[in-house]
Design an enzyme around this catalytic site. Sequence first.
Site, PDB file in Angstrom:
ATOM      1  N   HIS A  65       0.821  -1.214   0.000  1.00 18.17           N
ATOM      2  CA  HIS A  65       0.000   0.000   0.000  1.00 18.17           C
ATOM      3  C   HIS A  65       0.855   1.265   0.000  1.00 18.17           C
ATOM      4  O   HIS A  65       0.323   2.373  -0.102  1.00 18.17           O
ATOM      5  CB  HIS A  65      -0.989  -0.008   1.171  1.00 18.17           C
ATOM      6  CG  HIS A  65      -0.427   0.362   2.504  1.00 18.17           C
ATOM      7  ND1 HIS A  65      -0.081  -0.568   3.455  1.00 18.17           N
ATOM      8  CD2 HIS A  65      -0.158   1.569   3.055  1.00 18.17           C
ATOM      9  CE1 HIS A  65       0.365   0.049   4.536  1.00 18.17           C
ATOM     10  NE2 HIS A  65       0.332   1.347   4.314  1.00 18.17           N
ATOM     11  N   ASP A 110       0.037  -7.509   1.765  1.00 15.83           N
ATOM     12  CA  ASP A 110       0.562  -6.138   1.813  1.00 15.83           C
ATOM     13  C   ASP A 110       2.090  -6.156   1.865  1.00 15.83           C
ATOM     14  O   ASP A 110       2.710  -5.853   2.887  1.00 15.83           O
ATOM     15  CB  ASP A 110      -0.022  -5.412   3.025  1.00 15.83           C
ATOM     16  CG  ASP A 110       0.190  -3.909   2.967  1.00 15.83           C
ATOM     17  OD1 ASP A 110       0.565  -3.399   1.885  1.00 15.83           O
ATOM     18  OD2 ASP A 110      -0.016  -3.243   3.998  1.00 15.83           O
ATOM     19  N   SER A 204       4.245   2.989   8.076  1.00 12.80           N
ATOM     20  CA  SER A 204       3.904   1.910   7.147  1.00 12.80           C
ATOM     21  C   SER A 204       5.109   1.467   6.330  1.00 12.80           C
ATOM     22  O   SER A 204       5.927   2.279   5.893  1.00 12.80           O
ATOM     23  CB  SER A 204       2.799   2.359   6.193  1.00 12.80           C
ATOM     24  OG  SER A 204       1.538   2.196   6.765  1.00 12.80           O
TER      25      SER A 204
END
Length: 258
Positions: A65, A110, A204
Amino acid sequence: MALIRVLANLLILQLSYAQKSSELVVGGDECNINEHRSLVVLFNSSGLICSGTLINQEWVLTAAHCDSKNFQMLFGVHSKKILNEDEQTRDPKEKFICPNKKKDDEKDKDIMLIRLDSPVSNSEHIAPLSLPSSSPTVDSVCRIMGWGTIKPADETYPDVPHCANINILDHTVCRAAYPVLLAGSSTLCAGTQQGGKDTCVGDSGGPLICNGQIQGIVSWGAHPCGQGSKPGVYTKVFDHLDWIKSIIAGNTAVTCPP
């Protein structure tokens, strides 16, 4: 190259931007200057996008992502105010996301591998992190690190990366907190039962490090961050080892585990 490094530092200062789904370290402290040699900053003209992990001189591991257009990667940075002489900047040459990833599900598989346009050199502040040799066990103490916000409910970004220790939790803890999480999901559940320490906005794609190996990739979690009943969810690197090694070896048709 010096001009590029200075420009990169200026861009990182623009930390008003962060993806809604990004994560950051709350409840931690400034990382030791030499403990995050594998930590990579992904940025574009708007500022910080994500973190990543250098796994060899030519490859970076991050979250799917985090994929974005026209981003660069910065290696060897500790303080946004003080330039390290060995900082290096690279562009992505190739990006690989699991071909069997569900296109409409950001949380599914992910993980993303990035091949650099040229290898980086090991230095005082730059070195790769080892891939896992085995799966981590419940209660293992692991290290999180990143440039994300240090406050759980608002975006307060530090000048240096922050680190904290958290634990691998039983997968049922995250399944209870997040009903959408499947039992067979290739993810790790990690945090502290008392709360207060967590990855958060801006972290992230960064690493979950256990025994000197990258075991997880920061993927998603609750907001506000740091809730004991809602730990962080990390992509489980060990389950993706065959995919990672195959891509690096040149077999780009390989799929990720279900």
